[in-house]
Write an enzyme that holds these catalytic residues in place. Structure first.
Site, PDB file in Angstrom:
ATOM      1  N   ASP B 220       0.808  -1.221   0.000  1.00 35.08           N
ATOM      2  CA  ASP B 220       0.000   0.000   0.000  1.00 35.08           C
ATOM      3  C   ASP B 220       0.847   1.280   0.000  1.00 35.08           C
ATOM      4  O   ASP B 220       1.780   1.423   0.783  1.00 35.08           O
ATOM      5  CB  ASP B 220      -0.856  -0.041   1.280  1.00 35.08           C
ATOM      6  CG  ASP B 220      -1.729   1.180   1.464  1.00 35.08           C
ATOM      7  OD1 ASP B 220      -2.018   1.862   0.475  1.00 35.08           O
ATOM      8  OD2 ASP B 220      -2.134   1.437   2.622  1.00 35.08           O
ATOM      9  N   HIS B 395      -4.516   3.602   7.079  1.00 40.95           N
ATOM     10  CA  HIS B 395      -3.340   3.312   6.256  1.00 40.95           C
ATOM     11  C   HIS B 395      -2.100   3.872   6.945  1.00 40.95           C
ATOM     12  O   HIS B 395      -2.099   5.024   7.371  1.00 40.95           O
ATOM     13  CB  HIS B 395      -3.482   3.965   4.877  1.00 40.95           C
ATOM     14  CG  HIS B 395      -4.668   3.461   4.116  1.00 40.95           C
ATOM     15  ND1 HIS B 395      -4.570   2.471   3.166  1.00 40.95           N
ATOM     16  CD2 HIS B 395      -5.974   3.788   4.191  1.00 40.95           C
ATOM     17  CE1 HIS B 395      -5.779   2.220   2.674  1.00 40.95           C
ATOM     18  NE2 HIS B 395      -6.651   3.013   3.278  1.00 40.95           N
TER      19      HIS B 395
END
Lengths: 586, 586
Positions: B220, B395
């Protein structure tokens, strides 16, 4: 994770409410009418009325958003001033940015072209822009200096210099029997970087407020939610110099053409370091020209080189200064990034410095710009990832705003410039600083605010002046109608479906198979069955309706088609295209 | 100051390039095909191929933007997998967020409905959503636990638990002869707030990487530009508790329904403090239900009260938890803010806490939400002005990403999840950490990346698989065509102008005056002169053309009309509406 954006404006506009006439102003009372800039960023404009005369501060424009597709920009609604144009005695423009000047060419002819007061650079910029409107009568511009005093009708007005990102920015003071009305325009404080306080020069500019009373402050709320003080522009200049000196490879700097002082500084640095600079973007070139014209920029002719020659210099000897840091589709940076620029291509080793913040709403286009640049192999430095300040706003942060309130100590307060919620936050600051709630009005565009009882009371009237969206399109006409824009927004969502049927007037029968034209709805080539059935349905619906009808009521038949075909299309596709039946008699 | 947003996609899509067939994969080689999520936020999906078998990680969707009006969402292009469906042996879903699950219902039937491996909560959420598609064959879901090992075709796969904002998030490990392939899904680190290092539990979860080789990491890139470590969710929970305890008046908390853990926490806090909570918004209610179903939330029935009863409790006893913190038009918060909610109205004394960041592109709609709430007199606390953390991303920031690289020490690296430029920044981080440039591939959607020579080489093929925009509309069909969307974007900018003329087949003369239908172009009521002239011009142009023509070439005449009328309209209005001539012979 994302959510789809909403589409339609969500507050009923003033014009949809029933209008009552505005009661006349009693002698000695003062009326403030914010005409733009208090529910948005941009199109700043305020009217002030006293003893029969009206004066105006700023005439800006705003850029369109997703609710106003195909519009070039939006200007303030000046219906009230147009109806009272004989009483409009003058306009003061605080500085040369388009959110304070962009509406001038459209509005001035409508309000009787009154004298326009502003400082030298702003005057030059307004004249430059006015060249694009050769059919308009010339503006009556009166160049003033800071601290100059003028009479505008009955208004006694003077000015004071403020720090912003463009030279010749000024605040406006109107003297009234009850104290001053102050509008500082767009301002920040030039902080002394050593002790973090305003510089001596700054203290001096504001020293006029050390004595006398201020009746009313109207002040910018743009950055009220940013804590502390904004970094001084001089620090940004210093950092840019370091970067220009030390970066390996070519340096491409993207910034607003409106960053007048920073542009001048970059040109001076480049020349001092013996490098060359390419200027890309029409507005950037124009502003460099104006800066030279105003005597604010003195560099050798050969320091600026045309973009065609960019490859003739070693990479470390060349700086490119370009517009388009907001990802605008046709601006220099995006054309370079998408390989549509005739003479310039990014390459590995280039560094792109985005010396700007992202304007709310532009995040996706800026990301697209960055993606395209990254794809060409250039490095990107932007204000969020740079370790030093490479951008600073021209609008003061909360610290500066608080400093201003403490310095000016107004009796009444109207927050202006910014989205409505920011105005509320700004009003909360005034409350925190001890102002009573009754002394604050949070305005809407078109609100009428009266100061009465010898300057002791302030209140908003229930009557308001017109505050429609006045939209300017490519032709320069400011008469784009809201209904047209609503149609556009709707067409974009669901498309259009036109049904054309020819009807024999005598028999009521449909001659030939009906024609169907559709765009933005479904892919017609793959929807032949749907179209076939709609044609049959149209013929049947028309003939059912007309069989009992003589003469044929065409509006009635059209309504039936609109409803029935619309319903059928929704059943089949879950879309509601605009259904337009066209019936032609033969 | 603002600039208008660009409108059209700026990179030619893969499907516009000529396609060459993908060469077959040699035995022992490994192929990675990112099908979504590497040029955008959302629609995450990756295919992995080895020894004839294919497996898939995640099938998400993305929300539309200004380039895809009227579209509900966008799913990955799975043309390649559809052509090779017999070889697709299974799908692994890392967690229950829609950017990882939203495409399942559309894609699974097209790729042969292979077994779907995921953890319990994710399985429940997928099933819940699948209820909306009753016509589809049931999914073959296999519930796995973290650290479980499964075989998916030839792939040996196991999992590991990661910290995200939703329980049961997991990373995926594929064992190959050359080492592991690792995709941690969406992750952050659960930091020990005392020493700022990952907690022991976290260290333990990742301890599998202390031994053995990692061939490839795909990870990510969403928050790669955020410095340091992200604040722990536990700190947000603590702060929310303090706010719920101390706020005066009613508290309305807006957040994503996807903030599963935070929702559970707020409900627990509310119950512990003896207050009541109203849940508003369909997705929020669904997720509370699912959390109870999964045994992750155990509260008394009476803690949740219906919104109709909100006024029956003292303000300080009630908390409202609502969707819509991104300003979505029809979500709970916006309906409340625009007074369109049947049972809830904001009032003075209310505090609205927006426990979310703003998704890029939503800034304007969020500002509109804030403006509307401020107008009702409620106070707004959002993550930018709150003095404590009231939101944290799921995140990891750059600090966490760097930690992961150091922990996993991969041989090859492919950055995924995020806009293209973020992938470049993530690749730069890998370089900084010592990885050779040749070991990194920055992917596009549809890129084919092969690991060859016994796991010693990785390269992207010049051939790519299809990566069109696959758009799903309200009807649930995933066949919205790009040409339809292009028409919509164009209609939104300039409108449409339909000309209908009836031509006598024998004489070539126009029967009656031509009809004109236009929407989104100019205000027709005020353009009668323009329309009148266009009608005359249409008649003349047609008759000029047809006078020398037998039989009449209708396409030729239409082209002339399109060009000439288009030119005339542009001259008069500076707009270029879509001109559509319809010629009907009688």
């Amino acid at each position: 994770m994302m959510r789809p954006p909403p589409r339609r404006p969500l507050r009923p506009r003033g014009d949809q409410l029933e209008k009552k006439p505005i009661p006349p102003l009693a002698p000695g009372d003062i009326r403030i009418i914010p005409l733009g800039g208090v529910e948005e960023i941009g199109k700043n404009m305020t009217a002030i009325e006293m003893d029969g005369d009206i004066m105006v501060i700023d005439i800006g424009f705003a850029f369109p958003d997703e609710n106003t597709p195909g519009v070039d920009f939006i200007i303030p609604d000046t219906t009230y001033l147009e109806a009272n144009r004989a009483r409009v005695k003058g306009v003061v423009i605080t500085h040369g940015h388009l959110d304070h000047t962009g509406g001038i060419s459209y509005v001035m002819p409508k309000i009787g072209n009154p004298p326009l007061y502003t400082r030298n650079l702003t005057a030059l910029m307004i004249k430059k822009r006015q060249e694009e409107f050769p059919h308009l009568p010339p503006l009556d511009i009166i160049v003033v200096e800071k601290e100059e005093r003028v009479k505008i009708g009955n208004f006694r007005v003077h000015f004071f210099g403020v720090t912003h990102t463009i030279p010749d920015s000024m605040g406006v003071i109107i003297e009234t029997p009850y104290g001053r009305i102050v509008n500082p325009g767009d301002y920040k404080l030039d902080l002394d970087t050593v002790n973090g306080k305003p510089t001596e020069a700054e203290e001096k500019a504001y020293s006029i407020f050390d004595q006398g009373e201020t009746l009313l402050l109207m002040a910018d709320s743009t950055n009220i939610e940013n804590p502390g003080f904004s970094p001084p522009e001089s620090e940004v200049h210093k950092n840019l110099e370091t970067i220009i000196k030390t970066v390996k490879g070519r340096l491409i700097i993207g910034m607003f053409a409106s960053q007048f002082e920073r542009i001048i500084k970059v040109l001076e640095i480049v020349e001092r370091l013996g490098r060359k600079i390419v200027i890309e973007g029409r507005s950037m070139k124009t502003n460099v020209e104006v800066a030279q014209l105003a005597g604010m920029l003195k560099i050798k002719k050969e320091t600026i080189v045309p973009v065609q020659e960019v490859d003739q210099y070693p990479p470390e000897k060349i700086v490119v200064l370009a517009t388009g840091a907001q990802g605008e589709e046709f601006a220099a940076l995006m054309r370079m990034a998408t390989k549509q620029h005739k003479y310039f291509q990014f390459k590995k080793g280039d560094t792109v410095l985005l010396s700007s913040s992202i304007i709310p709403g532009n995040e996706r286009t800026v990301q697209r710009l960055k993606d395209n640049i990254a794809r060409q192999g250039a490095k990107i430095v932007h204000y969020r990832t740079s370790e030093v300040y490479i951008h600073s706003s021209g609008h003061g942060n909360r610290g500066e705003i608080e400093w201003l309130h403490r310095k000016i100590k107004p009796h009444f307060f109207i927050p202006i410039h910014g989205h409505h919620q920011k105005l509320h936050v700004h009003a909360d600051l005034a409350l925190e600083l001890g102002m009573p709630e009754k002394n604050i009005v949070i305005p809407d565009n078109g609100m009428v605010i009266d100061i009465t009882a010898k300057g002791t009371k302030m209140h908003a009237l229930k009557e308001t002046v017109s505050s429609r969206l006045v939209m300017v399109d490519g032709s320069g006409a400011d008469n784009v109608k809201e209904v047209v824009i609503k149609d556009r927004v709707m067409l974009a969502q669901e498309g259009i479906f036109v049904i054309i049927a020819i009807i024999n007037q005598q028999t009521g029968k449909v001659v030939k198979s009906p024609d169907i034209i559709s765009r933005g709805f479904v892919y017609l080539k793959e929807s032949q069955d749907l179209l076939h059935y709609v044609r049959l349905m149209v013929k049947r619906k028309i003939e059912d309706a007309t069989s009992r009808m003589n003469p044929i009521n065409f509006d009635y038949v059209k309504n039936i088609l609109r409803e029935e075909i619309g319903k059928y299309l929704y059943q089949k596709t879950h879309s509601r295209p605009l259904v337009l039946p066209v019936l032609i008699e033969v």
